[in-house]
Design an enzyme around this catalytic site. Structure first.
Site, PDB file in Angstrom:
ATOM      1  N   GLN A 142     -11.158 -63.148  76.496  1.00 58.40           N
ATOM      2  CA  GLN A 142     -11.586 -62.571  77.111  1.00 58.40           C
ATOM      3  C   GLN A 142     -13.203 -62.960  76.743  1.00 58.40           C
ATOM      4  O   GLN A 142     -12.889 -61.805  76.021  1.00 58.40           O
ATOM      5  CB  GLN A 142     -11.757 -61.839  77.998  1.00 58.40           C
ATOM      6  CG  GLN A 142     -12.536 -61.023  78.669  1.00 58.40           C
ATOM      7  CD  GLN A 142     -11.492 -59.084  79.443  1.00 58.40           C
ATOM      8  OE1 GLN A 142     -10.952 -58.388  78.096  1.00 58.40           O
ATOM      9  NE2 GLN A 142     -11.842 -58.769  79.877  1.00 58.40           N
ATOM     10  N   SER A 145     -17.725 -58.667  77.234  1.00 55.67           N
ATOM     11  CA  SER A 145     -18.995 -57.598  76.522  1.00 55.67           C
ATOM     12  C   SER A 145     -19.819 -58.252  75.657  1.00 55.67           C
ATOM     13  O   SER A 145     -19.559 -59.011  74.566  1.00 55.67           O
ATOM     14  CB  SER A 145     -18.372 -56.748  76.121  1.00 55.67           C
ATOM     15  OG  SER A 145     -17.201 -55.708  76.927  1.00 55.67           O
ATOM     16  N   GLU A 260      -6.537 -56.692  84.767  1.00 56.17           N
ATOM     17  CA  GLU A 260      -6.724 -55.648  83.400  1.00 56.17           C
ATOM     18  C   GLU A 260      -6.551 -54.443  83.452  1.00 56.17           C
ATOM     19  O   GLU A 260      -5.864 -53.804  82.936  1.00 56.17           O
ATOM     20  CB  GLU A 260      -7.988 -55.682  82.599  1.00 56.17           C
ATOM     21  CG  GLU A 260      -8.978 -54.763  81.708  1.00 56.17           C
ATOM     22  CD  GLU A 260     -10.220 -54.995  81.501  1.00 56.17           C
ATOM     23  OE1 GLU A 260     -10.630 -55.571  81.339  1.00 56.17           O
ATOM     24  OE2 GLU A 260      -9.945 -54.551  79.542  1.00 56.17           O
ATOM     25  N   GLU A 387     -15.095 -42.685  81.469  1.00 52.94           N
ATOM     26  CA  GLU A 387     -16.275 -42.796  82.608  1.00 52.94           C
ATOM     27  C   GLU A 387     -16.103 -43.152  83.742  1.00 52.94           C
ATOM     28  O   GLU A 387     -16.428 -42.733  84.423  1.00 52.94           O
ATOM     29  CB  GLU A 387     -18.001 -42.065  82.070  1.00 52.94           C
ATOM     30  CG  GLU A 387     -17.656 -41.099  80.995  1.00 52.94           C
ATOM     31  CD  GLU A 387     -17.027 -40.848  79.650  1.00 52.94           C
ATOM     32  OE1 GLU A 387     -16.315 -42.398  79.013  1.00 52.94           O
ATOM     33  OE2 GLU A 387     -16.092 -40.330  79.024  1.00 52.94           O
TER      34      GLU A 387
HETATM   35  C1  LIG Z   1      -9.538 -51.762  71.534  1.00 54.47           C
HETATM   36  C2  LIG Z   1     -10.311 -52.373  72.789  1.00 54.47           C
HETATM   37  C3  LIG Z   1     -10.325 -54.027  73.344  1.00 54.47           C
HETATM   38  C4  LIG Z   1     -11.261 -55.116  73.569  1.00 54.47           C
HETATM   39  N1  LIG Z   1     -11.070 -55.556  74.236  1.00 54.47           N
HETATM   40  C5  LIG Z   1     -12.208 -56.629  74.589  1.00 54.47           C
HETATM   41  C6  LIG Z   1     -12.251 -57.964  74.857  1.00 54.47           C
HETATM   42  O1  LIG Z   1     -11.355 -58.282  74.444  1.00 54.47           O
HETATM   43  N2  LIG Z   1     -13.502 -58.581  75.316  1.00 54.47           N
HETATM   44  C7  LIG Z   1     -13.957 -58.031  76.239  1.00 54.47           C
HETATM   45  O2  LIG Z   1     -15.331 -58.786  76.515  1.00 54.47           O
HETATM   46  N3  LIG Z   1     -14.624 -57.282  75.567  1.00 54.47           N
HETATM   47  C8  LIG Z   1     -13.459 -56.447  75.100  1.00 54.47           C
HETATM   48  N4  LIG Z   1     -13.854 -55.163  74.649  1.00 54.47           N
HETATM   49  C9  LIG Z   1     -15.073 -54.216  75.189  1.00 54.47           C
HETATM   50  C10 LIG Z   1     -14.500 -53.075  76.590  1.00 54.47           C
HETATM   51  O3  LIG Z   1     -14.688 -53.831  77.271  1.00 54.47           O
HETATM   52  C11 LIG Z   1     -16.033 -52.290  76.207  1.00 54.47           C
HETATM   53  O4  LIG Z   1     -16.456 -51.981  75.246  1.00 54.47           O
HETATM   54  C12 LIG Z   1     -16.333 -50.807  77.383  1.00 54.47           C
HETATM   55  O5  LIG Z   1     -16.176 -52.058  79.173  1.00 54.47           O
HETATM   56  C13 LIG Z   1     -17.458 -50.508  77.193  1.00 54.47           C
HETATM   57  O6  LIG Z   1     -18.967 -50.641  76.950  1.00 54.47           O
HETATM   58  P1  LIG Z   1     -19.954 -50.214  75.982  1.00 54.47           P
HETATM   59  O7  LIG Z   1     -18.890 -50.848  73.729  1.00 54.47           O
HETATM   60  O8  LIG Z   1     -20.824 -51.289  75.683  1.00 54.47           O
HETATM   61  O9  LIG Z   1     -19.824 -49.314  75.910  1.00 54.47           O
HETATM   62  P2  LIG Z   1     -21.344 -48.566  76.787  1.00 54.47           P
HETATM   63  O10 LIG Z   1     -21.070 -49.153  78.216  1.00 54.47           O
HETATM   64  O11 LIG Z   1     -22.594 -48.837  76.194  1.00 54.47           O
HETATM   65  O12 LIG Z   1     -20.639 -46.893  77.117  1.00 54.47           O
HETATM   66  C14 LIG Z   1     -21.751 -45.722  75.791  1.00 54.47           C
HETATM   67  C15 LIG Z   1     -20.729 -44.746  76.798  1.00 54.47           C
HETATM   68  O13 LIG Z   1     -21.468 -44.130  77.919  1.00 54.47           O
HETATM   69  C16 LIG Z   1     -20.784 -43.453  79.031  1.00 54.47           C
HETATM   70  N5  LIG Z   1     -20.921 -44.784  79.700  1.00 54.47           N
HETATM   71  C17 LIG Z   1     -21.639 -46.585  80.467  1.00 54.47           C
HETATM   72  N6  LIG Z   1     -22.230 -46.249  81.497  1.00 54.47           N
HETATM   73  C18 LIG Z   1     -21.830 -44.677  82.627  1.00 54.47           C
HETATM   74  C19 LIG Z   1     -21.725 -44.319  83.370  1.00 54.47           C
HETATM   75  N7  LIG Z   1     -22.681 -45.536  85.221  1.00 54.47           N
HETATM   76  N8  LIG Z   1     -21.638 -43.305  84.180  1.00 54.47           N
HETATM   77  C20 LIG Z   1     -21.175 -42.324  82.714  1.00 54.47           C
HETATM   78  N9  LIG Z   1     -20.568 -43.248  81.972  1.00 54.47           N
HETATM   79  C21 LIG Z   1     -20.725 -43.924  81.438  1.00 54.47           C
HETATM   80  C22 LIG Z   1     -19.322 -44.959  78.708  1.00 54.47           C
HETATM   81  O14 LIG Z   1     -18.600 -44.009  79.438  1.00 54.47           O
HETATM   82  C23 LIG Z   1     -18.962 -45.194  76.752  1.00 54.47           C
HETATM   83  O15 LIG Z   1     -18.756 -43.016  76.676  1.00 54.47           O
HETATM   84  C24 LIG Z   1     -12.278 -53.831  74.253  1.00 54.47           C
HETATM   85  C25 LIG Z   1     -12.733 -52.463  73.641  1.00 54.47           C
HETATM   86  C26 LIG Z   1     -11.476 -52.312  72.502  1.00 54.47           C
HETATM   87  C27 LIG Z   1     -11.856 -50.486  72.587  1.00 54.47           C
END
Ligand SMILES: Cc1cc2nc3c(=O)[nH]c(=O)nc-3n(C[C@H](O)[C@H](O)[C@H](O)COP(=O)(O)OP(=O)(O)OC[C@H]3O[C@@H](n4cnc5c(N)ncnc54)[C@H](O)[C@@H]3O)c2cc1C
Length: 426
Positions: A142, A145, A260, A387
C-alpha cells in the site's frame, strides 16, 4: 443457512486434516515450556524472512487449490462467492491447526488491496492480478503514506503528470509494509494541485519492478525491517493501470482504508492471544512473585475485562454479519481497542517484570515480552492512529461536530503555501 455453514465447516475440517497437523492447545500452556516468543514484528535475517514468506505463499496456494484461497471473492477470479461469515468460520477452524502464518500476504495485499482492485480496477488488471494474488503468486503493498502525509493522507504530494497514454510519477512514500516482497503496489498520486486536496488525487497499480521504483528498508527498534521507504523517480505507468477515475482516487483510497480497519481490528491470534491470555499473565505474576500485589492484580482485572469486552464486540460484529448486516462502529472501536489492549498488556507486564524487561536474565517467559513492548507504539499508529480513530468515532458514531480547520474547498496548491488544511482524513 445453518445447514450450509455446517457442511462448509465439515469441508474445511476435512481439508485441514489432510494438509496440516492440529496445533497444541494454546490456552492450556505450561509455564516454562515451549516457545516464549512475544514478537509482533519479525527480527529475522533476510534469508529466514524470505523462507517464511515462501512458506506463506505455499500455504496460500494450497488453500487456493482446495477452494479456500478467496472465500468471499467472485468465482471468475478464483473465489468461492461465499459470505464473510464463511470466511470467519474458515479462520476459526484454521486457528486450531498448525499452519504457516500468512500475514505478509493477507493483512495488506489480500485484505486491503485485493478488494480495492476488485472494486475499482479495469477488467484486464483484475484478470491479471486477482487470481495471482489469491493463489499466493503475487504480493501487494500500500503506497499511501508520505513523509508529510499520514493522518492527513489527502495532503499527499507524490506527483503524476500525463504523458501520452500514460503518466510520469515522481515522489516518495514511507512506512510501506512488505514493499520489499511485493510485485505490485497500490499508489496514490496528486494529479491536480489546483483542485481541493481530496479531489485532485488519482490511484494506480504500479509494478514494483518498474524502472524508477526504488525500495529502501527501514530498520525498527524491534530489530527487523518490515517497512520501507519507496522512491519513485520518473516512473512511467500506463493509463490502463489507473484505478477509478482521474482525480477520483480518494474514493479508491476510502475502499482500502475501510478494509484496513476491518483487517487490523480482527487480528486475534499469535502474540495478541498470548498477551491477553489470563493464564499466561497470572502464571507470569506467580513466577515473578508479584501475585500478592493487590494494585497489580486490580490492573490485571481491568485489562482482562477490557479484553473480554473487545471479544464480545467482535462477536457482535460476527453476529451482525451472520444476519446479513454490515458492521459499522464495531469495526472502528475494535481497531481502537486492539491497539490499546495490547499496549496496556505490554506496559502492565513491564511493571511486573521491572529490570527483567530490559535485561535478559535467561528466565523463560520474561525478557521475551520486551519484543512486544517495543512494538506497541506502532500498534497505536498503524491503520489510523488512536487519535484519528477517536475523531472518527466522535463524528460518525457519537454525532459530535466535525473537527474545525479541515479545508476541503481551497486548491491544494494554496494549502501547501499557507500550511493550512492539516488535521486528519475526511
Ligand atoms: C506498523 C505500521 C505499518 C504501516 N504500514 C503502512 C503501509 O503499508 N502503507 C502506508 O501507506 N502506510 C503505512 N503506515 C503508515 C501509517 O498509516 C501512518 O503512520 C499513520 O497514518 C500516521 O501518520 P504519520 O505517521 O504521518 O503521523 P501524523 O499524521 O504526522 O501524526 C502525528 C501525531 O499527531 C496526531 N494527529 C494527527 N492529526 C490529528 C488530528 N486531526 N487530531 C488529533 N491528533 C492528530 C496523530 O494521532 C499522531 O499522534 C504504517 C504505520 C505503521 C506504524
Amino acid at each position: 443457512m445453518e445447514q450450509d455453514l455446517q457442511a462448509f465447516t465439515a469441508e474445511v475440517r476435512a481439508f485441514l486434516d489432510r494438509h496440516a497437523a492440529k496445533a497444541p492447545d494454546r490456552t492450556a500452556f505450561t509455564w516454562g515450556e515451549g516457545d516464549d516468543s512475544m514478537a509482533y514484528f519479525s527480527a529475522e535475517t533476510p534469508e529466514v524472512e524470505r523462507r517464511r514468506v515462501q512458506q506463506a505463499r505455499d500455504w496460500q496456494r494450497t488453500r487456493h487449490q482446495n477452494g479456500f484461497g478467496w472465500i468471499t471473492g467472485p468465482a471468475r477470479y478464483g473465489g468461492r462467492d461465499l459470505t464473510p461469515i464463511h470466511d470467519l468460520l474458515y479462520d476459526a477452524v484454521e486457528a486450531e491447526y498448525d499452519v504457516p502464518d500468512t500475514g505478509t500476504l493477507s493483512v495488506v495485499g489480500l485484505g486491503m488491496i485485493g478488494p480495492t482492485i476488485l472494486a475499482h480496477g479495469r477488467e484486464h488488471i483484475k484478470d491479471r492480478w486477482l487470481p495471482a494474488m489469491y493463489r499466493g503468486d503475487a504480493l501487494a503493498c500500500q503506497l499511501f503514506s508520505e513523509p508529510g502525509a499520514g493522518s492527513d493522507l489527502a495532503g499527499l504530494e507524490t506527483r503524476a503528470v500525463r504523458d501520452g497514454d500514460g503518466w510520469i510519477v515522481n515522489g516518495q512514500k514511507v512506512w510501506t509494509s512488505v514493499a520489499h516482497h511485493s510485485q505490485i503496489g497500490l499508489l496514490l498520486t496528486r494529479t491536480d494541485p489546483d483542485a481541493p486536496k481530496h479531489r485532485g488525487i488519482t490511484a494506480f497499480l504500479v509494478p514494483m519492478d518498474a524502472p524508477g521504483v526504488e525500495v529502501r528498508p527501514l530498520r525498527q527498534m524491534t530489530g527487523g525491517a518490515d517497512f520501507n521507504e519507496v522512491f519513485l523517480t520518473d516512473v512511467r505507468i500506463p493509463d490502463d493501470h489507473r484505478l477509478g477515475e482521474v482525480d477520483g482516487g480518494w474514493t479508491v483510497a476510502l475502499t482500502t482504508l475501510m478494509n484496513e480497519r476491518a483487517t487490523v481490528g480482527s487480528e486475534g491470534s499469535g502474540p495478541v492471544a498470548a498477551a491477553l491470555s489470563p493464564q499466561r499473565l497470572a502464571a507470569l505474576m506467580r513466577a515473578t512473585w508479584t501475585w500478592d500485589d493487590r494494585a497489580l492484580r486490580a490492573r490485571l482485572a481491568e485489562l482482562l475485562v477490557d479484553a473480554m469486552a473487545t471479544g464480545h464486540l467482535n462477536a457482535l460484529a460476527s453476529r451482525k454479519l451472520r444476519a446479513g448486516i454490515t458492521p459499522g462502529p464495531e469495526r472502528s472501536v475494535s481497531k481502537l481497542m486492539y491497539g490499546r489492549n495490547l499496549t496496556r498488556a505490554a506496559h502492565f507486564v513491564a511493571d511486573v517484570l521491572g529490570p527483567r524487561a530490559i535485561a535478559d536474565t535467561g528466565q523463560w517467559g520474561t525478557y521475551a515480552w520486551s519484543e512486544l513492548l517495543l512494538a506497541t507504539p506502532a500498534l497505536r499508529i498503524l491503520g489510523g492512529t488512536e487519535e484519528i480513530m477517536k475523531n472518527i468515532l466522535a463524528e460518525r458514531v457519537l454525532g459530535l461536530p466535525k473537527e474545525p480547520g479541515v479545508d476541503t474547498r481551497s486548491p491544494f496548491r494554496e494549502l501547501r503555501r499557507s500550511g493550512a488544511g492539516q488535521g486528519g482524513t475526511e
